[in-house]
Design an enzyme around this catalytic site. Sequence first.
Site, PDB file in Angstrom:
ATOM      1  N   ASP A 168       2.442  21.155   9.842  1.00  0.00           N
ATOM      2  CA  ASP A 168       1.038  20.843  10.673  1.00  0.00           C
ATOM      3  C   ASP A 168       0.878  20.874  12.163  1.00  0.00           C
ATOM      4  O   ASP A 168       1.995  20.191  13.118  1.00  0.00           O
ATOM      5  CB  ASP A 168       1.051  19.505  10.670  1.00  0.00           C
ATOM      6  N   HIS A 192      -0.102 -13.551   3.889  1.00  0.00           N
ATOM      7  CA  HIS A 192       0.405 -12.246   3.233  1.00  0.00           C
ATOM      8  C   HIS A 192       1.997 -12.726   3.025  1.00  0.00           C
ATOM      9  O   HIS A 192       3.176 -11.111   3.337  1.00  0.00           O
ATOM     10  CB  HIS A 192      -0.058 -10.735   3.846  1.00  0.00           C
ATOM     11  N   GLU A 236       3.086 -11.179   0.718  1.00  0.00           N
ATOM     12  CA  GLU A 236       4.049  -9.403   0.117  1.00  0.00           C
ATOM     13  C   GLU A 236       4.987  -8.684   1.103  1.00  0.00           C
ATOM     14  O   GLU A 236       5.651  -7.903   0.820  1.00  0.00           O
ATOM     15  CB  GLU A 236       3.245  -8.931  -0.289  1.00  0.00           C
ATOM     16  N   THR A 239      11.745  25.778  -0.571  1.00  0.00           N
ATOM     17  CA  THR A 239      12.337  25.435   0.212  1.00  0.00           C
ATOM     18  C   THR A 239      12.790  26.387   1.442  1.00  0.00           C
ATOM     19  O   THR A 239      12.744  25.768   3.349  1.00  0.00           O
ATOM     20  CB  THR A 239      13.970  25.280  -0.348  1.00  0.00           C
ATOM     21  N   CYS A 260      -4.984 -13.644   1.223  1.00  0.00           N
ATOM     22  CA  CYS A 260      -5.304 -13.892   2.612  1.00  0.00           C
ATOM     23  C   CYS A 260      -7.135 -14.203   2.307  1.00  0.00           C
ATOM     24  O   CYS A 260      -7.753 -15.169   1.833  1.00  0.00           O
ATOM     25  CB  CYS A 260      -5.433 -12.370   2.718  1.00  0.00           C
TER      26      CYS A 260
END
EC number: 6.3.4.2
Length: 551
Positions: A154, A524, A526, A198, A387
């Site tokens: 990239d 939050h 989590e 690969t 939230c």
Amino acid sequence: MKNTTNTKRTKFIFVTGGVLSSLGKGLAAASIGALLESRGLSITFQKLDPYINVDPGTMNPFQHGEVYVTDDGAETDLDMGHYERFTNAVMGQKNNFTSGRIYHTVINKERRGEYLGGTVQVIPHITDEIKKSVRQLDGSVDIAIIEIGGTVGDIEGLPFIEAIRQLRGDLGRDYTLFIHLTLVPYIKTAGEVKTKPTQHSVRELRADGIQPDILVCRTEVPLEENIKAKIALFCDVQQDAVINCVDVDSIYKLPIALHAEGLDSKILELLNIWTANPNIKPWQDLVENIQNPKNEVTIAITGKYVDLTEAYKSLHEALIHGGLANHTKVKLRYVSAEDLESGDPDSYLKGCDGILVPGGFGRRGVEGKIKAITYARENRIPFFGICLGMQLAVVEFARNMAGMSEAHSTELEPNSPDPVIYLTKEWFDYRTNKIQRRDENSDLGGTLRLGAYPCVLQQESHAGDAYGTQEVFERHRHRFEFNNDYRQQLIEKGLVISGTSPDGDLVEIVEIEDHPWFVGCQFHPEFKSKPMQAHPLFRDFISAAVANKKG
């Protein structure tokens, strides 16, 4: 005279990915960290993301997935969540850098004249800033695991690849290790795996000046030794450095699978480190728990981003953790809040043992979420609001239990006659001991109440029972808060405020009376749940769901 200088030198593992995206570099890095930690080594992580955004805070969840928030208020990549869930490492501002953040720093330096009028270029200025960001971790731990986002080849990732190439020269081979994650596809019609992708990926990496030391090969089927030998020959690595990473049905099986392939032993050999034998029994016990549940429950997640569950990654995992703490398999039913707006809640939510409404921004699907909350309240189904989910629980209660038919949040309805949720323009920041101020004209990025804040719990409440302590610190990401002008009125109708800021000004947790388990939290939770240490609220939510199913 005693020498108090810190002489510890950190060794760096750089994890790159090739062939295609979404191979699981973050999980591979997290698993490596877990294995090294099991040997008594101290570890940390860093994610280098090639995108130009300064951070993911304002990015569309459909494009980026979840924004993971750290204790110090950094809005980061979701891989930070994998790192924290798999290990004891604590992530923060220094653990996630983007191209945008790097370029922003360099441009600001240029504006201040720090480059003395020189021409600012990708090499050396951008690459030097990347290296500086990486070397912040030097001396803090034994091993730093650096994940390079994107795919080798990239164009936007080239400065990061060049920077880590230079770091090997700067730090030396004993202090750097390159691990490359690739795909070895299995062609079912031919009944064989193909190594060419690969080989080409490694060739691309070598063209950029990096020879990988270890290859982690993602496959559907186990690789035979002759295939490993072929990959080793063409990619110029040792055969025992070709690690087979076969697909697993639970991410928590990955550390054990990679250990069985000898990955952690090979890393230590190449970095010239001696350690105790690894203690992987906690991971083995975890897998045993996953494979042998005693119960099963179905949890409905009524949200906005249900077509891309990566937007709820930590939430998904925290529910799994809550299940593990109760020896329960958790089946998730994602329900589109937009569909629920025009549909019959019973057709979407019937048969669910618990209902969860997660966080989010904007008004799309809001009335569907409120319908789900009403369904949970009226049918006495365990409910968990997070939230925005907590805010909408307050709105639903105000409308249907306190007679405020037009109650709303000013985020969603600025002209509501009963704004039970409103924009907080100032609050006390306990981390800096300063008053924070925001208004409607503040930038979107980095202007929320972010990071860990203290919450004082009311005892003899669901939240107090779950935590078993008086004060906790939880992570926030929001602008709007409970409007205290309505506090007493709602309490009189049966709303329970079971958690607040230490000064009592900010409402953090709400519950309702006479319900088996109905909890909404402004933070939050989590983000602080781990597979071997489920967050108390998720643990008790699943426990309530199990009890609800059993009747």
